[in-house]
Write a protein that holds these residues in place. Structure first.
Motif, short mmCIF file in Angstrom:
data_model
loop_
_atom_site.label_atom_id
_atom_site.label_comp_id
_atom_site.label_asym_id
_atom_site.label_seq_id
_atom_site.Cartn_x
_atom_site.Cartn_y
_atom_site.Cartn_z
N VAL A 277 28.77 -6.15 -15.58
CA VAL A 277 29.20 -6.72 -16.85
C VAL A 277 28.46 -8.04 -17.05
CG1 VAL A 277 31.15 -7.66 -18.14
CG2 VAL A 277 31.48 -5.67 -16.69
N THR A 278 27.99 -8.24 -18.25
CA THR A 278 27.34 -9.49 -18.62
C THR A 278 27.87 -9.94 -19.97
OG1 THR A 278 25.20 -10.60 -18.77
CG2 THR A 278 25.35 -8.43 -19.76
N GLU A 279 27.84 -11.22 -20.23
CA GLU A 279 28.30 -11.74 -21.51
C GLU A 279 27.12 -12.06 -22.41
OE1 GLU A 279 31.11 -14.94 -21.47
OE2 GLU A 279 32.62 -13.72 -20.45
N VAL A 280 27.27 -11.70 -23.67
CA VAL A 280 26.26 -11.99 -24.68
C VAL A 280 26.96 -12.55 -25.92
CG1 VAL A 280 24.63 -10.24 -23.87
CG2 VAL A 280 26.31 -9.65 -25.60
N VAL A 281 26.22 -13.29 -26.73
CA VAL A 281 26.77 -13.87 -27.95
C VAL A 281 25.93 -13.38 -29.12
CG1 VAL A 281 27.23 -15.99 -29.21
CG2 VAL A 281 27.58 -15.92 -26.74
N GLY A 282 26.63 -12.89 -30.14
CA GLY A 282 25.96 -12.49 -31.38
C GLY A 282 26.35 -13.44 -32.50
N VAL A 283 25.44 -13.62 -33.44
CA VAL A 283 25.65 -14.54 -34.56
C VAL A 283 25.33 -13.82 -35.87
CG1 VAL A 283 24.93 -16.74 -35.57
CG2 VAL A 283 24.99 -16.48 -33.09
N SER A 284 26.13 -14.11 -36.89
CA SER A 284 25.88 -13.54 -38.22
C SER A 284 26.44 -14.48 -39.29
CB SER A 284 26.56 -12.18 -38.35
OG SER A 284 26.52 -11.73 -39.69
N TRP B 293 32.43 -11.51 -38.15
CA TRP B 293 32.48 -11.37 -36.70
C TRP B 293 32.01 -9.97 -36.29
CZ3 TRP B 293 37.16 -14.28 -38.16
CH2 TRP B 293 37.09 -15.61 -37.75
N GLU B 294 32.31 -8.97 -37.09
CA GLU B 294 31.87 -7.61 -36.78
C GLU B 294 30.34 -7.51 -36.78
OE1 GLU B 294 34.16 -8.35 -39.09
OE2 GLU B 294 36.00 -7.39 -38.38
N ALA B 295 29.73 -8.12 -37.77
CA ALA B 295 28.26 -8.11 -37.83
C ALA B 295 27.68 -8.89 -36.65
CB ALA B 295 27.78 -8.70 -39.15
N ALA B 296 28.34 -9.98 -36.26
CA ALA B 296 27.88 -10.74 -35.10
C ALA B 296 27.95 -9.89 -33.83
CB ALA B 296 28.70 -12.02 -34.94
N GLN C 259 35.89 -15.30 -30.31
CA GLN C 259 35.29 -15.40 -31.63
C GLN C 259 35.44 -16.84 -32.11
OE1 GLN C 259 37.68 -12.37 -33.56
NE2 GLN C 259 35.86 -11.09 -33.78
N ASP C 260 34.37 -17.37 -32.69
CA ASP C 260 34.45 -18.68 -33.31
C ASP C 260 33.45 -18.72 -34.45
OD1 ASP C 260 31.94 -19.13 -32.15
OD2 ASP C 260 32.69 -20.46 -30.61
N LEU C 261 33.38 -19.85 -35.12
CA LEU C 261 32.41 -19.97 -36.21
C LEU C 261 31.94 -21.40 -36.31
CD1 LEU C 261 34.25 -21.35 -38.68
CD2 LEU C 261 35.04 -19.00 -38.86
N THR C 262 30.81 -21.55 -36.95
CA THR C 262 30.28 -22.89 -37.20
C THR C 262 30.45 -23.19 -38.68
OG1 THR C 262 28.03 -22.07 -37.56
CG2 THR C 262 28.60 -22.73 -35.31
N THR C 263 30.63 -24.47 -38.99
CA THR C 263 30.80 -24.88 -40.37
C THR C 263 29.79 -25.95 -40.74
OG1 THR C 263 32.41 -26.60 -39.81
CG2 THR C 263 33.28 -24.41 -40.28
N PHE D 166 29.30 -16.86 -38.13
CA PHE D 166 30.33 -16.27 -37.29
C PHE D 166 29.69 -15.98 -35.94
CE2 PHE D 166 31.51 -15.28 -41.60
CZ PHE D 166 32.87 -15.43 -41.62
N ARG D 167 30.42 -16.27 -34.85
CA ARG D 167 29.90 -16.00 -33.51
C ARG D 167 30.90 -15.15 -32.74
NH1 ARG D 167 27.95 -21.70 -31.14
NH2 ARG D 167 30.22 -21.88 -30.99
N THR D 168 30.43 -14.11 -32.09
CA THR D 168 31.27 -13.24 -31.28
C THR D 168 30.68 -13.16 -29.89
OG1 THR D 168 31.88 -11.94 -33.22
CG2 THR D 168 32.28 -10.94 -31.08
N ARG D 169 31.49 -13.50 -28.88
CA ARG D 169 31.07 -13.37 -27.48
C ARG D 169 31.62 -12.05 -26.95
NH1 ARG D 169 32.14 -18.17 -23.42
NH2 ARG D 169 30.73 -19.04 -24.96
N LEU D 170 30.74 -11.25 -26.36
CA LEU D 170 31.11 -9.94 -25.84
C LEU D 170 30.83 -9.85 -24.35
CD1 LEU D 170 29.33 -7.70 -28.51
CD2 LEU D 170 31.74 -8.31 -28.46
N ALA D 171 31.71 -9.15 -23.64
CA ALA D 171 31.44 -8.74 -22.26
C ALA D 171 30.95 -7.30 -22.37
CB ALA D 171 32.70 -8.82 -21.41
N ILE D 172 29.70 -7.07 -22.00
CA ILE D 172 29.10 -5.74 -22.14
C ILE D 172 28.90 -5.13 -20.76
CG2 ILE D 172 27.05 -4.46 -22.86
CD1 ILE D 172 26.72 -6.32 -25.15
N SER D 173 29.37 -3.89 -20.61
CA SER D 173 29.13 -3.19 -19.35
C SER D 173 28.00 -2.19 -19.56
CB SER D 173 30.40 -2.48 -18.87
OG SER D 173 30.77 -1.46 -19.76
#
Length: 64
Positions: free
Chosen positions: A1-8, A12-15, A38-42, A50-57
């Motif tokens: 498992v590794t963690e990755v961060v997506g941004v959109s 949050w779904e798109a991130a 999940q968090d976001l920048t303003t 929107f930022r979503t951090r995922l644990a991906i296996s």
């Protein structure tokens, strides 16, 4: 498992989708992605990203 961060800028779904698609470029056989945070920048009182951090296996293959 590794963690990755997506941004959109859209959601949050798109991130999360961006994170999985980016990770699939270097990791093979992705199995499950779990939302960790999940968090976001303003900026100027508006949502910027929107930022979503995922644990991906993924399946690990040994050379042994």
């Amino acid at each position: 498992v590794t963690e990755v961060v997506g941004v959109s800028p859209d959601s949050w779904e798109a991130a999360a989708r961006n994170a999985v698609e980016t990770a699939s470029g270097t990791l093979r056989d992705l199995r499950v992605a779990e939302v960790v945070k999940q968090d976001l920048t303003t900026e100027n009182g508006q949502v910027k990203h929107f930022r979503t951090r995922l644990a991906i296996s993924f399946k690990y293959e040994s050379d042994a």
